[in-house]
Design a protein around this motif. Sequence first.
Motif, PDB file in Angstrom:
ATOM      1  N   GLU A  77      14.543 -30.851 -37.996  1.00  0.00           N
ATOM      2  CA  GLU A  77      13.763 -32.070 -37.788  1.00  0.00           C
ATOM      3  C   GLU A  77      13.531 -32.358 -36.301  1.00  0.00           C
ATOM      4  O   GLU A  77      14.259 -31.880 -35.442  1.00  0.00           O
ATOM      5  CB  GLU A  77      14.504 -33.251 -38.418  1.00  0.00           C
ATOM      6  CG  GLU A  77      14.723 -33.086 -39.915  1.00  0.00           C
ATOM      7  CD  GLU A  77      15.627 -34.155 -40.484  1.00  0.00           C
ATOM      8  OE1 GLU A  77      16.176 -34.951 -39.673  1.00  0.00           O
ATOM      9  OE2 GLU A  77      15.796 -34.214 -41.708  1.00  0.00           O
ATOM     10  N   VAL A 124      11.322 -36.222 -38.695  1.00  0.00           N
ATOM     11  CA  VAL A 124      10.411 -35.530 -39.601  1.00  0.00           C
ATOM     12  C   VAL A 124      10.660 -34.024 -39.525  1.00  0.00           C
ATOM     13  O   VAL A 124      10.785 -33.460 -38.443  1.00  0.00           O
ATOM     14  CB  VAL A 124       8.930 -35.825 -39.240  1.00  0.00           C
ATOM     15  CG1 VAL A 124       7.989 -35.054 -40.163  1.00  0.00           C
ATOM     16  CG2 VAL A 124       8.663 -37.314 -39.325  1.00  0.00           C
ATOM     17  N   ASP A 125      10.745 -33.382 -40.698  1.00  0.00           N
ATOM     18  CA  ASP A 125      10.912 -31.933 -40.754  1.00  0.00           C
ATOM     19  C   ASP A 125       9.698 -31.261 -40.124  1.00  0.00           C
ATOM     20  O   ASP A 125       8.559 -31.626 -40.412  1.00  0.00           O
ATOM     21  CB  ASP A 125      11.051 -31.494 -42.215  1.00  0.00           C
ATOM     22  CG  ASP A 125      11.440 -30.032 -42.349  1.00  0.00           C
ATOM     23  OD1 ASP A 125      10.665 -29.165 -41.901  1.00  0.00           O
ATOM     24  OD2 ASP A 125      12.515 -29.749 -42.915  1.00  0.00           O
ATOM     25  N   SER A 156       6.699 -30.207 -42.099  1.00  0.00           N
ATOM     26  CA  SER A 156       5.802 -31.240 -42.602  1.00  0.00           C
ATOM     27  C   SER A 156       4.697 -31.573 -41.613  1.00  0.00           C
ATOM     28  O   SER A 156       3.745 -32.284 -41.957  1.00  0.00           O
ATOM     29  CB  SER A 156       6.596 -32.517 -42.915  1.00  0.00           C
ATOM     30  OG  SER A 156       7.579 -32.274 -43.899  1.00  0.00           O
ATOM     31  N   LEU A 157       4.829 -31.076 -40.385  1.00  0.00           N
ATOM     32  CA  LEU A 157       3.896 -31.457 -39.326  1.00  0.00           C
ATOM     33  C   LEU A 157       2.643 -30.575 -39.340  1.00  0.00           C
ATOM     34  O   LEU A 157       2.337 -29.840 -38.412  1.00  0.00           O
ATOM     35  CB  LEU A 157       4.594 -31.388 -37.969  1.00  0.00           C
ATOM     36  CG  LEU A 157       5.792 -32.330 -37.827  1.00  0.00           C
ATOM     37  CD1 LEU A 157       6.435 -32.171 -36.462  1.00  0.00           C
ATOM     38  CD2 LEU A 157       5.369 -33.765 -38.041  1.00  0.00           C
ATOM     39  N   THR A 158       1.923 -30.660 -40.438  1.00  0.00           N
ATOM     40  CA  THR A 158       0.666 -29.931 -40.583  1.00  0.00           C
ATOM     41  C   THR A 158      -0.423 -30.626 -39.764  1.00  0.00           C
ATOM     42  O   THR A 158      -0.258 -31.791 -39.356  1.00  0.00           O
ATOM     43  CB  THR A 158       0.252 -29.892 -42.053  1.00  0.00           C
ATOM     44  OG1 THR A 158       0.059 -31.246 -42.508  1.00  0.00           O
ATOM     45  CG2 THR A 158       1.325 -29.221 -42.912  1.00  0.00           C
ATOM     46  N   TYR A 204      -1.262 -33.965 -41.315  1.00  0.00           N
ATOM     47  CA  TYR A 204      -0.232 -34.987 -41.089  1.00  0.00           C
ATOM     48  C   TYR A 204      -0.346 -35.544 -39.673  1.00  0.00           C
ATOM     49  O   TYR A 204      -0.300 -36.761 -39.449  1.00  0.00           O
ATOM     50  CB  TYR A 204       1.152 -34.372 -41.308  1.00  0.00           C
ATOM     51  CG  TYR A 204       2.301 -35.349 -41.202  1.00  0.00           C
ATOM     52  CD1 TYR A 204       2.860 -35.929 -42.336  1.00  0.00           C
ATOM     53  CD2 TYR A 204       2.839 -35.693 -39.953  1.00  0.00           C
ATOM     54  CE1 TYR A 204       3.925 -36.822 -42.235  1.00  0.00           C
ATOM     55  CE2 TYR A 204       3.893 -36.586 -39.841  1.00  0.00           C
ATOM     56  CZ  TYR A 204       4.419 -37.144 -40.980  1.00  0.00           C
ATOM     57  OH  TYR A 204       5.459 -38.039 -40.882  1.00  0.00           O
TER      58      TYR A 204
END
Length: 341
Positions: A130, A185-186, A189-191, A194
Amino acid sequence: MNERKSGILKCVVDEYVLTSRPVGSNRLSQVLGISSASIRNEMYALLRMGYLDQPHTSAGRVPTDLGYRFFVDFLMDSMNEIEVQMELVQKFIGVVHLKLDQLLREVAGILSEMAQCLCFISVPQIKMSEVNKIEITPVSKRCVLLVLVLSNGMVEDTLIELQMDVRNLPLKRITQVLNEHLNGVDIFSLTPEYLEKVFDNVRLKEREVRFSIRRFFDDLITSYSNTCFLGGMHQMLRQPEFREADKLEPVLQAFENAAGELKILKASQRAKGVEITIGNENDVGALSECSVVRGHFQFGDSTLGTIGIVGPRRMRYSRMAGLIRYVTAMLSESLNEFPLS
């Protein structure tokens, strides 16, 4: 297993590893100073006990998986580990500054060169991890440094060159709001989608900055998704057991097609020291002719990776164990040099 049988078994393993040819009683007689007849009797007993095998009638003997296991557990000499450590230190100096994926790929190559075998490094995605903190600092009129600290202690950074004067950017505000929205935030997940929502929520209007941050995380996710790094496939072709392509191909496919399922690539939280699996002790049939020497390295509070050497059962076990022992120690030290802050 008495002392004489143990000595003969050790000599068979040492000779076979050195020559890759079955070992006969005459050779052992020269080395041990025991009559050939006595050695033949002991070798026959070792064959019946399952420690030796005879590939062909009237041929010499070779160790079995059980013979190698007894050798590794009870007969293996300790090696000159200081020599190995110095070799590794010299090779590590030039790679410790690299990004994570580059570092692991280079280390796999270094280890395969020294072992002359196939090497792998596996890092789990699950705790990879994260966002802990982001810093954006101006370094020149048109350049800023973006530093990302992850919760496992890893630090990643990149230089962002912009067309605008960075002194006109509200970098403190941008840094503050990004930390508020991305902390915890992982990274997987940070596409781009996002991040675009985050940029809109924090009213980050500078397109160049948005694009550069998106690209930074996209590259990071790509590199961290490569959780298994292989090195030294060509080294295996040097081994007599794998000079034929049909012998080597199943081994490579086991890693390339089912890497996520191989137990040897995974580390438990209780994993300690160097582990050696021989022949059929490995979890897939493709590795039944191989031995695997592996260890585990750690970075951050809980992330464990696995590094291993894969070669023929006829390998220099003491050297391979020494290599793994020091590579894991040096890799752990390199990956933990940036403490959480």
